[in-house]
Write a protein that holds these residues in place. Structure first.
Motif, PDB file in Angstrom:
ATOM      1  N   THR A   4       0.807  -1.222   0.000  1.00 55.79           N
ATOM      2  CA  THR A   4       0.000   0.000   0.000  1.00 55.79           C
ATOM      3  C   THR A   4       0.842   1.275   0.000  1.00 55.79           C
ATOM      4  OG1 THR A   4      -0.199  -0.261   2.402  1.00 55.79           O
ATOM      5  CG2 THR A   4      -2.017  -1.069   1.062  1.00 55.79           C
ATOM      6  N   LYS A  36      -1.900   3.074  -4.127  1.00 51.09           N
ATOM      7  CA  LYS A  36      -2.767   3.924  -3.327  1.00 51.09           C
ATOM      8  C   LYS A  36      -3.438   4.929  -4.267  1.00 51.09           C
ATOM      9  CE  LYS A  36       1.319   6.672  -2.203  1.00 51.09           C
ATOM     10  NZ  LYS A  36       2.224   7.127  -1.116  1.00 51.09           N
ATOM     11  N   ALA A  58      -6.726  -1.167  -4.322  1.00 57.63           N
ATOM     12  CA  ALA A  58      -5.968  -0.222  -3.508  1.00 57.63           C
ATOM     13  C   ALA A  58      -5.905   1.149  -4.159  1.00 57.63           C
ATOM     14  CB  ALA A  58      -4.557  -0.755  -3.276  1.00 57.63           C
ATOM     15  N   CYS A  59      -6.022   1.193  -5.501  1.00 53.94           N
ATOM     16  CA  CYS A  59      -6.017   2.462  -6.240  1.00 53.94           C
ATOM     17  C   CYS A  59      -7.434   2.962  -6.530  1.00 53.94           C
ATOM     18  CB  CYS A  59      -5.261   2.284  -7.559  1.00 53.94           C
ATOM     19  SG  CYS A  59      -3.513   1.891  -7.347  1.00 53.94           S
ATOM     20  N   ASN A  60      -8.457   2.283  -5.959  1.00 52.60           N
ATOM     21  CA  ASN A  60      -9.872   2.635  -6.189  1.00 52.60           C
ATOM     22  C   ASN A  60     -10.261   2.548  -7.665  1.00 52.60           C
ATOM     23  OD1 ASN A  60     -10.510   3.024  -3.499  1.00 52.60           O
ATOM     24  ND2 ASN A  60     -10.092   5.235  -3.533  1.00 52.60           N
ATOM     25  N   ASN A  96     -10.060   0.789  -1.734  1.00 58.09           N
ATOM     26  CA  ASN A  96      -8.949   1.044  -0.825  1.00 58.09           C
ATOM     27  C   ASN A  96      -9.347   0.849   0.626  1.00 58.09           C
ATOM     28  OD1 ASN A  96      -7.317   3.309   0.894  1.00 58.09           O
ATOM     29  ND2 ASN A  96      -6.020   2.344  -0.673  1.00 58.09           N
ATOM     30  N   ALA A 139      -7.112  -2.049   2.630  1.00 57.50           N
ATOM     31  CA  ALA A 139      -6.158  -1.501   3.589  1.00 57.50           C
ATOM     32  C   ALA A 139      -5.799  -2.514   4.662  1.00 57.50           C
ATOM     33  CB  ALA A 139      -6.721  -0.230   4.218  1.00 57.50           C
TER      34      ALA A 139
END
Length: 718
Positions: free
Chosen positions: A533, A537, A628-630, A678, A682
């Motif tokens: 992460t 991100k 994680a990067c949406n 994300n 997380a």
């Protein structure tokens, strides 16, 4: 280890008939004086004998070429086996290496748990002259070179006479346990000073092997020439070797200027040194001498004698710029004559120079060498086991010169938890590498408790780790290496190999519940790789596109694999995008492969959606990294994707056909929204995965194992 460590030391010659016997006899005496046990074994007919006050065990060796070594070592190793429970270290040199290796393999096959450390001690290299070698000499040289190379792979550690010889032979730094040079016992040689009379002629002496390579015959000619020039020198030679016959003929015709003496027992050497004034070392400037530590140099010094020597590093490393040494700049007649002139010019100062040499000898005793042996063995044992740390061997494949980033993340996190990790990488494009590394793992298993656990990544690597049965193996499967697949025989073969590896592994880790079922093991742990992460991100889409020089007006669909990979079904994606373009004309697919993770993260933030239509997956990292990067995801129900994206906004599961993919992709693109992946991912980071991998290690090793206790004590918060 016993209260007093026990060394079993193998020597393949007779101590009575060997000029350098002091190396083993005197060092053994000093090691015993320091409280250690030493079983010193040499060649002889009497089972036990005291030589120079040192107890030695003897083993008979028949005088039959080659077969004598077989018989001798069979008898020695039988003696070793009888006292195996008390032996901590076995010291040996190259001649004993093949027999010691066979003995080590035997112990492995017999599942003998208490095994000593096997340490090869290298003190010389072959010195036969190339133009006089017979077949036996050539075979001997090849044998020594082979033993030196092979030892790097199977011995526990190595000792060497000098750092230079270790570098010359390429001994790996982590395997070089210590360096112990030659030395001297001061007291016997001090008597030589007391009996010496500093009269003329000036007496030179050489004690040692009389081989042509040592240039003794060149110095002999120089002494004869100097004598003819009116310089009062005499030269005594004590020893035996390939040049002996020639030297005897020269001595017979020299009118007493050159004298030859048969080899004498070591205890008589001070007697001969007491009759001489100068000790000589005429070696040429060649690699085999540069790397040495001449025992006679220290004995000459201890006997209170100035030195005549060639200016090579094995001499200058000891003497430095001391005035008691007279240097021949080359190993030639003229250079030696020049040095003899210097000696003659300073003959009145020779007594004082002898005292300086004796004082310097106090720094080069066998006691000091014995301390270096003990320190090396103790240091090597500590470094091999690791100081209060668990050590694992990670086995993985490498493609384009780097292991999988997600594997590297996991290993880095384990290191942060206080685990020592060595990584063995296999080039997956060279099948022979697998067999080569199986041999490497097998040899490593012979080296004792170096590793507490082997962690293999991919099924093929699990088989490599299982090339031994001494250390437990944990295998992490990642997808087709266990599931196989319907797209081609290669994947089916991978699945079959993975099935065998799963059976043979002590513990198994997989990426999904589907893979756990395929493993056919109830104890299989489901632990997907954690997401880094720090790299993956969210960041503004406009900034990512600007960095990548992508159009702000185009819709980009990410396909983060090579289009040629059949199991990824890129043709379905192409067909689906053709349908999407009927509604959104400016749609492009972005395929990613051979990119850095930083670049991948940038594209994931720049694109509008990611699509996955594979036939089979384990737990695809790309899905977690996209979350994680949406980045919104449209995927078929494969691997653990449905569970991972469950409840995440703008991420959907659909059927594996162009129409279904197009419909869902169109909905996602038209919404223009990012996901909230994300928030979910997380808690599935690298640290989360490492916690669960450590749970597997604990179950594999046992809660009470010493290795696991070191992990507990060094873990964060412990």
């Amino acid at each position: 280890m016993a209260e007093k460590p026990h060394i079993f030391w193998i020597y393949t010659e007779n101590f009575v008939a060997t000029l350098d016997a002091a190396t083993w006899l005197e060092t053994t005496r000093e090691i015993r004086n320091m409280g250690w046990q030493v079983t010193l074994v040499g060649v002889g007919d009497e089972p036990e004998q005291t030589i120079g006050g040192v107890a030695v065990q003897h083993v008979a060796k028949p005088d039959v070429y080659l077969l004598r070594q077989v018989i001798f070592h069979a008898r020695v190793l039988r003696m070793l086996y009888a006292q195996l429970g008390s032996v901590d270290y076995v010291l040996f040199h190259q001649m004993s290496a093949p027999w010691v290796l066979l003995f080590r393999i035997l112990l492995l096959l017999l599942f003998v748990r208490k095994r000593p450390k096997f340490v090869m001690d290298t003190r010389t290299v072959p010195m036969e002259r190339s133009d006089t070698r017979d077949i036996k000499s050539r075979l001997r040289i090849k044998f020594y070179h082979l033993m030196n190379r092979s030892a790097h792979y199977w011995v526990d550690g190595q000792l060497a006479i000098t750092q230079r010889i270790a570098e010359s032979l390429g001994i790996p730094a982590q395997q070089l346990w210590g360096v112990w040079p030659s030395g001297v016992t001061l007291a016997p040689f001090a008597s030589a000073s007391e009996q010496r009379e500093w009269t003329t002629p000036i007496e030179l002496i050489y004690v040692g092997a009389l081989h042509y390579e040592r240039n003794v015959h060149v110095l002999t000619r120089a002494v004869l020439l100097a004598h003819a020039m009116g310089l009062p020198f005499r030269f005594t030679l004590v020893g035996d070797g390939s040049a002996r016959a020639d030297l005897q003929r020269i001595a017979a015709k020299s009118n007493g200027v050159i004298r030859y003496v048969e080899p004498v027992p070591h205890e008589r050497i001070p007697e001969f040194l007491g009759r001489a004034h100068i000790g000589v070392l005429p070696f040429p400037d060649e690699e085999k001498y540069r790397v040495s530590s001449p025992i006679k140099l220290f004995e000459y010094m201890a006997a209170g004698m100035p030195i005549l020597a060639t200016r090579i590093v094995c001499h200058t490393d000891v003497v430095g710029d001391a005035t008691y040494a007279f240097w021949a700049e080359e190993s030639t007649v003229n250079a030696f004559v020049s040095a003899l002139r210097q000696i003659h010019e300073q003959h009145e100062q020779l007594p004082e120079l002898g005292k300086a040499a004796a004082a310097a000898a106090t720094n080069w005793t066998w006691q000091a060498s014995a301390r270096k042996i003990i320190a090396g063995l103790e240091r090597g044992t500590q470094s091999e086991r690791g100081v209060d740390m668990m050590r694992i061997l990670a086995i993985t494949t490498v493609n384009k010169n780097s292991p999988s980033p997600c594997i590297q993340d996991q290993l880095d996190e384990l290191k942060r938890r206080g685990i020592m990790v060595d990584t063995l990488v296999i080039n997956q494009n060279r099948k022979s590498d697998y067999f080569k590394m199986m041999g490497h793992v097998f040899w490593e298993s012979l080296r004792g408790h170096k590793y507490d656990l082997i962690h293999a990544f991919y099924g093929h690597c699990g088989l490599v780790g299982r090339a031994q049965f001494r250390v437990p193996v944990v295998t992490t499967f990642q997808g087709s290496d266990l599931l196989g697949g319907k797209n081609g025989a290669m994947h089916k073969k991978d699945g079959m190999i993975g099935d065998v590896a799963a059976r043979l592994s002590n513990s198994v880790i997989v990426m999904s519940e589907e893979m756990k079922i395929a493993s056919r093991r109830e104890d299989t742990a489901v632990i997907p790789f954690g997401v880094n992460t720090d790299i993956f991100k969210p960041q503004p889409r406009s900034e990512a596109r600007e960095a990548l020089k992508l159009s702000p007006d185009t819709s980009y669909v990410l396909f983060p694999w090579h289009p040629s990979r059949a199991e990824k079904n890129f043709h379905i994606v192409e067909a689906a995008l053709s349908l999407v373009r009927e509604h959104i004309p400016h749609v492009q697919v972005v395929t990613l492969f051979a990119k850095s993770r930083e670049e991948v993260a940038l594209y994931m933030n720049a694109c509008d959606a990611m699509v996955l239509v594979s036939d089979h997956e384990g737990s695809p990292m790309a899905v977690r990294e996209a979350m994680a990067c949406n980045l919104p995801i449209v995927s078929v129900d494969v691997g653990d994707v449905a569970d991972v994206i469950a409840g995440v906004r703008n991420c959907v599961i659909c059927e594996r056909n162009p129409q279904a993919v197009a419909e869902n992709l169109l909905t996602v693109l038209q919404s223009g929204e990012r996901s909230n992946g994300n928030e979910k991912i997380a808690t599935m980071n690298v640290s989360w995965a490492a916690d669960r991998v450590l749970d597997v290690y604990q179950a594999t090793l046992g809660e009470q194992s010493a290795a696991w206790q070191t992990v507990k004590n060094s873990s964060p918060g412990a």
